[in-house]
Design a protein around this motif. Structure first.
Motif, PDB file in Angstrom:
ATOM      1  N   UNK A   1      -6.604  85.562  54.097  1.00 36.00           N
ATOM      2  CA  UNK A   1      -5.954  84.273  54.346  1.00 36.00           C
ATOM      3  C   UNK A   1      -5.898  83.906  55.822  1.00 36.00           C
ATOM      4  N   UNK A   2      -6.205  84.861  56.679  1.00 34.73           N
ATOM      5  CA  UNK A   2      -6.097  84.629  58.118  1.00 34.73           C
ATOM      6  C   UNK A   2      -7.368  83.935  58.599  1.00 34.73           C
ATOM      7  N   UNK A   3      -7.232  82.773  59.212  1.00 36.83           N
ATOM      8  CA  UNK A   3      -8.425  82.050  59.666  1.00 36.83           C
ATOM      9  C   UNK A   3      -9.047  82.711  60.891  1.00 36.83           C
ATOM     10  N   UNK A   4     -10.309  82.401  61.097  1.00 34.19           N
ATOM     11  CA  UNK A   4     -10.993  82.853  62.312  1.00 34.19           C
ATOM     12  C   UNK A   4     -10.498  82.016  63.483  1.00 34.19           C
ATOM     13  N   UNK A   5     -10.441  82.645  64.627  1.00 32.42           N
ATOM     14  CA  UNK A   5     -10.007  81.958  65.846  1.00 32.42           C
ATOM     15  C   UNK A   5     -11.134  82.028  66.855  1.00 32.42           C
ATOM     16  N   UNK A   6     -11.430  80.918  67.500  1.00 33.46           N
ATOM     17  CA  UNK A   6     -12.433  80.901  68.557  1.00 33.46           C
ATOM     18  C   UNK A   6     -11.768  80.812  69.908  1.00 33.46           C
ATOM     19  N   UNK A   7     -12.206  81.636  70.825  1.00 36.01           N
ATOM     20  CA  UNK A   7     -11.719  81.561  72.203  1.00 36.01           C
ATOM     21  C   UNK A   7     -12.801  80.879  73.017  1.00 36.01           C
TER      22      UNK A   7
END
Length: 172
Positions: A76-82
């Protein structure tokens, strides 16, 4: 000894990534690839599985999640872009940057040692008063420091390093 975010930042600012306003290429100068290739290698050295850099200077990598299937957030945890940029302003030199590190800043005006005519005055920089006791980094006054956005790069790389080196720190 583990490299700190300050160590990374001081290393990154010494790499000239000055941009060129009239360029028709991305990045606008080839020397920006010096830092981009370094970031790519650092990510590989950390063990990220799919590090790559494209012709336009985008460094990409994936930090795989480590949530166990039993965790309520699993799947359920979305991907995060830095995202950060490496280019610095064309208005001042980025060659031979000599950062000035002031540890435990005690307040007062800051004279830039490479050009003593440049003074960061507390009367003009009110945020200095909010940073008494902290470490402050400035240029020596002869070049642009490039803190925007090399500080962001140092933070991102330190965050990735922390997650890779701390398997008990669960993340998506």
């Amino acid at each position: 000894m583990k490299e700190t975010v300050l160590d990374k930042f001081l290393r990154y600012v010494q790499i000239d990534t000055q941009s060129q306003e009239d360029a028709e290429s991305y990045p606008s100068t080839a020397k920006q690839f010096d830092l981009l290739r370094l970031l790519e290698q650092e990510l590989r050295d950390l063990g990220l599985p799919d590090v790559r850099i494209d012709a336009h200077g985008y460094v990409m990598a994936t930090l795989p999640g480590n949530l166990p299937p039993s965790d309520a957030a699993y799947g359920k945890v979305p991907a995060i872009g830095f995202v950060a940029h490496v280019d610095t302003s064309p208005s001042a030199s980025g060659t031979n940057v000599k950062p000035q590190v002031i540890r435990n800043y005690q307040g007062g005006d800051i004279v830039l040692p490479g050009d003593p005519s440049i003074v960061l005055r507390t009367s003009e920089n009110l945020q200095l008063k909010e940073n008494i006791g902290k470490t402050i980094v400035t240029t020596d006054g002869t070049t642009l420091l490039g803190a925007d956005d090399k500080a962001g790069l140092a933070i991102i790389m330190t965050a990735v390093q922390t997650m890779m080196n701390s398997p008990s720190l669960l993340h998506g």
